[in-house]
Motif scaffolding. Structure first.
Motif, short mmCIF file in Angstrom:
data_model
loop_
_atom_site.label_atom_id
_atom_site.label_comp_id
_atom_site.label_asym_id
_atom_site.label_seq_id
_atom_site.Cartn_x
_atom_site.Cartn_y
_atom_site.Cartn_z
N TYR A 38 0.82 -1.22 0.00
CA TYR A 38 0.00 0.00 0.00
C TYR A 38 0.85 1.27 0.00
CZ TYR A 38 -3.81 -3.17 0.84
OH TYR A 38 -4.73 -4.18 0.71
N ASP A 39 2.12 1.15 0.41
CA ASP A 39 3.06 2.27 0.39
C ASP A 39 4.45 1.69 0.15
OD1 ASP A 39 4.70 4.45 0.74
OD2 ASP A 39 4.22 4.74 2.86
N LEU A 64 3.38 5.44 7.47
CA LEU A 64 3.24 5.24 6.03
C LEU A 64 2.65 6.47 5.38
CD1 LEU A 64 0.01 4.27 5.03
CD2 LEU A 64 0.58 2.77 6.91
N TRP A 65 2.72 6.51 4.07
CA TRP A 65 2.15 7.61 3.30
C TRP A 65 0.75 7.19 2.88
CZ3 TRP A 65 3.24 12.43 3.23
CH2 TRP A 65 2.70 13.27 2.26
N THR A 67 -2.87 7.74 1.17
CA THR A 67 -3.43 8.48 0.05
C THR A 67 -4.94 8.69 0.16
OG1 THR A 67 -3.66 6.43 -1.20
CG2 THR A 67 -1.62 7.70 -1.53
N GLN A 71 -7.55 3.23 0.66
CA GLN A 71 -6.25 2.59 0.88
C GLN A 71 -6.16 2.06 2.32
OE1 GLN A 71 -3.14 5.23 1.82
NE2 GLN A 71 -1.49 3.90 1.08
#
Length: 89
Positions: A38-39, A64-65, A67, A71
């Motif tokens: 996912y990242d 994590l990044w 979005t 997600q």
């Protein structure tokens, strides 16, 4: 009176998650494998690992990044499906 509205998260953003699970061999690798789908920028450098006082559980905090909500929902569902995972926050 109106209810106070919880602040909305503005995506994209850095987002911390906590995964608590059984202290079994490969737990960190399994969780990182899922989160990295996912990242792609997630590495072990973005993880804090803490064992429980008796060593039965492990708590992972991962930055994590994120979005968007889709997600996060998909990732949380996949993490919760792991047999060693006890809780995802």
């Amino acid at each position: 009176m109106t209810e106070p509205v919880a602040p909305k998260i503005e995506f994209p953003c850095e987002y911390p998650i906590k995964v608590i699970g059984d202290a079994v061999p490969g737990f960190l690798d399994e969780i990182l494998g899922i989160v990295s789908r996912y990242d792609e920028t997630v590495t072990s450098k973005k993880v804090k690992e803490r064992p429980s006082s008796k060593g039965k559980y492990t708590a992972l905090t991962i930055k994590l990044w994120a979005t968007g909500e889709p997600q996060l929902k998909s990732m949380f569902a996949e993490l919760k499906a792991c047999t060693a995972v006890r809780m995802v926050l």
